[in-house]
Design an enzyme around this catalytic site. Structure first.
Site, short mmCIF file in Angstrom:
data_model
loop_
_atom_site.label_atom_id
_atom_site.label_comp_id
_atom_site.label_asym_id
_atom_site.label_seq_id
_atom_site.Cartn_x
_atom_site.Cartn_y
_atom_site.Cartn_z
CD GLU A 1 -1.82 2.32 1.57
OE1 GLU A 1 -1.56 3.18 0.70
OE2 GLU A 1 -1.83 2.55 2.78
CB CYS B 1 -2.17 6.65 2.58
SG CYS B 1 -3.01 5.39 3.53
#
Length: 515
Positions: A286, A320
């Site tokens: 990720e 994020c």
């Protein structure tokens, strides 16, 4: 009988008793600051000459802990210890492995405020952000334990006469876990224990800025009865031990959350077969985002302003999933900016340990310098209508910063800043807004604020992100509710906290017997 999974509730800090309990936890943790933490390889605690200081980003003069640092020789020992432990751990029944996760969850729940207090001091999280991080860690433990038990059940296959056919999920082997600093308990615990629940053993290389929290979690796993060698604790510099762990021929998989640059490096190095390596390494990555909230012309503008403000400045924009771009229809553009500025002005910038802080510090000096440089870039690419300055010099404080009239392909529209910086972009219509939202190399989260059902359905099809939200903020994914992971350069779309996640740590084996 095991109860169905439910998300851990967040603490209500409007309740006086909860405030008192959290303050007690902060005092307890403060009394333990400055201690030393060693590596754990197999059953051995190892102190090294090379050490790294962890500091409080709210008060840089305050030492959180001193952590021994590994070199490549110790990294090799950790891989060997994990490999040896795998031979026994892979044979442990899935239900028994799951019980270790349930025990760890129960222990963490009892010590919830204590772990949250560590997050306040080491990660600079406000009370609410720290509490949510700890709650998510509990959720991951509870959810992945149940998921492993589900995968261990007899899997449905088409039957044919004269044969017995079975599909089972078996573990991969030794994994390397490289978690981020921004969710140093939740994501670290989730990545580590998903692999463990599936029957793997791991080397955990924690984020350097938040290694003390990881060390505390290792102690918790010991209390939960996890056998030695299943999780090996290996803090160390990424440029020294990171590549070595990824390239090691006994490494079967790498689970990483972090920057695009490091993720691509891991992906490349893991793809190369090393001498004596018998498998293709699996990478679960990720890698961040450049996330957009679209505001349509007929939207509830108060809802839009609330969603943008919370998504942009929660944990100082260091998520994020944070909204770093607001793309707003030209007919409501000025009004939305006004409302967001009004709400942002009410946010309190301060030390994470203080009860009423809304926005705490950024994580370290490197981030502090980088974000301030982006703000200077923003001065040339738009108009700063709020913020743009630093806060108290005792910590890494940066004011929530709003920049309007930014072009869609400006640097601050395209590059991940990872701080409290929000760019406003004007869109002529909804089609243009979608085009702008999709114009980055990332594809993690996004949101659309609109009352128009046809436009929501258009976004459902055309807004290319892994997690898309309608009429709410683009942060705050819940385990089991919003499986999390993104497209394009946001990573491998691992969908952490979802029913697909544990499959990434297993391999399916089919056994057929003819009668």
């Amino acid at each position: 009988m095991l109860v169905p999974f439910r998300n851990e509730p967040f603490t209500d800090f409007s309740v006086t008793d909860n405030i008192h309990d959290f303050q007690e936890a902060l005092r307890k943790v403060e009394s333990e600051l400055g201690r030393e933490y060693m590596l754990k390889i197999g059953a051995d605690r190892i102190e090294t000459v090379t050490k790294r200081k962890s500091i409080n980003p709210s008060q840089v003069s305050q030492l959180v802990g001193i952590v021994s640092q590994a070199d490549t020789a110790l990294a090799h020992e950790a891989i060997l210890a994990a490999s040896a432990a795998f031979e026994d751990w892979k044979r442990v029944m899935p239900s028994a492995r799951a019980r270790v996760l349930y025990k760890a969850a129960a222990l963490l729940r009892r010590r919830k405020h204590e772990f949250s207090a560590w997050l306040v001091y080491e990660a600079g999280k406000s009370w609410a952000e720290a509490d949510a991080d700890t709650a998510e860690a509990i959720d991951f433990l509870e959810y992945y334990g149940r998921e492993m038990e589900r995968l261990a059940e007899r899997q449905p296959l088409i039957t044919i006469a004269g044969e017995d056919n079975e599909l089972i999920y078996i573990p991969l082997g030794v994994g390397v876990i490289i978690p981020p600093w921004n969710f140093p308990l939740a994501i670290m615990a989730g990545m580590t224990m998903a692999a463990v629940a599936a029957g793997n053993t791991v080397v955990l290389k924690p984020a350097s800025a938040t290694a003390v929290i990881a060390a505390k979690f290792i102690e918790l796993l010991e209390d939960a009865g996890l056998p030695d060698g299943v999780v090996n604790f290996l803090p160390g510099a990424g440029n020294e031990v990171g590549d070595f762990l990824v390239e090691h021929p006994l490494t079967r998989f790498v689970c990483f959350t972090g920057s695009r640059e490091v993720g691509l490096r891991i992906y490349e190095k893991a793809s190369l077969a090393q001498p004596y390596q018998k498998w293709l390494k699996r990478v679960i990555a990720e890698m961040g985002g450049k996330d957009t909230i679209i505001v349509d012309e007929d939207a509830d503008l108060d809802l839009a302003a609330d969603a943008i403000t919370a998504s942009a400045f929660g944990y100082a924009g260091q998520k994020c999933s944070a909204c770093s771009r607001a793309v707003v229809h030209e007919l409501v553009y000025d009004e939305v900016i006004e409302k967001v500025v009004e709400r942002t002005m009410r946010l309190r910038l301060g030390k994470a340990s203080e009860e009423h802080t809304d926005v705490g510090p950024v994580i370290d000096e490197r981030a502090y310098i980088s974000i301030l440089k982006y703000i200077e870039v923003g001065r040339t690419e738009g108009i700063i209508v709020h913020g743009g300055k630093t806060g108290d010099s005792s910590g890494y404080f940066i004011e929530p910063t709003i920049i309007q009239d930014v072009e869609p392909y400006a640097r601050i529209s395209q590059e991940e800043i990872f701080g409290p910086v929000l760019a406003f972009i004007k869109a002529a219509n909804f089609d243009a807004a979608l085009d702008i939202a999709n114009n980055t190399e990332y594809g993690l989260t996004g949101a659309v604020i609109s009352r128009n059902r046809l436009r929501l359905e258009q976004a459902r099809e055309q807004f290319h992100v892994g997690n898309l939200y309608f009429n709410r903020k683009c942060t705050g994914a819940l385990v089991g509710v919003h499986p999390f992971g993104g497209f394009n350069m946001s990573g491998t779309d691992s969908k952490a906290g979802g029913r697909d996640y544990l499959l990434l740590f297993t391999q399916a084996k089919v056994i057929s017997e003819r009668f």
